[in-house]
Design a protein around this motif. Structure first.
Motif, PDB file in Angstrom:
ATOM      1  N   GLU A 151      10.550   0.987  -6.205  1.00 37.23           N
ATOM      2  CA  GLU A 151       9.173   1.269  -5.805  1.00 37.23           C
ATOM      3  C   GLU A 151       8.898   0.803  -4.383  1.00 37.23           C
ATOM      4  O   GLU A 151       8.279   1.513  -3.591  1.00 37.23           O
TER       5      GLU A 151
ATOM      6  N   THR B 176       0.824  -1.206   0.000  1.00 34.50           N
ATOM      7  CA  THR B 176       0.000   0.000   0.000  1.00 34.50           C
ATOM      8  C   THR B 176       0.860   1.259   0.000  1.00 34.50           C
ATOM      9  O   THR B 176       0.619   2.195  -0.767  1.00 34.50           O
TER      10      THR B 176
ATOM     11  N   GLY C 260       8.122   3.659  -0.631  1.00 30.98           N
ATOM     12  CA  GLY C 260       6.990   3.843   0.282  1.00 30.98           C
ATOM     13  C   GLY C 260       7.407   4.094   1.714  1.00 30.98           C
ATOM     14  O   GLY C 260       7.043   5.099   2.305  1.00 30.98           O
TER      15      GLY C 260
ATOM     16  N   GLY D 266       2.787   1.552  -3.458  1.00 29.56           N
ATOM     17  CA  GLY D 266       2.013   1.576  -4.693  1.00 29.56           C
ATOM     18  C   GLY D 266       2.252   0.366  -5.581  1.00 29.56           C
ATOM     19  O   GLY D 266       1.773   0.302  -6.701  1.00 29.56           O
TER      20      GLY D 266
END
Length: 80
Positions: A54, A27, A58, A30
């Motif tokens: 990625e 979450t 987060g 992404g």
């Protein structure tokens, strides 16, 4: 330990150290749950640097911090 296993272990270490679940990591970063599930289950051994970018973005983990681990010192060569 191969690189795919090292990535999985490192993600678990970082989640544990930040007191977040793997689901929360998905979450926050992404990255789709299915992608992260494939990485964590070993179905995706070819984890790319862009996917790691990625995932570490987060929870605000630097790329240096991600790879600063004994897990990556002498990984076994993966043969495809």
């Amino acid at each position: 330990m191969n690189v795919g296993n090292a990535v999985r272990e490192r993600l678990l270490e970082l989640c544990s150290g930040r007191n977040i679940t793997v689901n929360r990591l998905a979450t926050m970063s992404g990255v789709t749950q299915s992608t992260l599930t494939n990485i964590m289950s070993g179905r995706s051994n070819g984890t790319t640097v862009s996917a790691i970018e990625e995932l570490r973005d987060g929870p605000d983990i630097t790329i240096t911090e991600f790879f600063t681990s004994e897990l990556f010192e002498n990984p076994e060569q993966e043969i495809h």
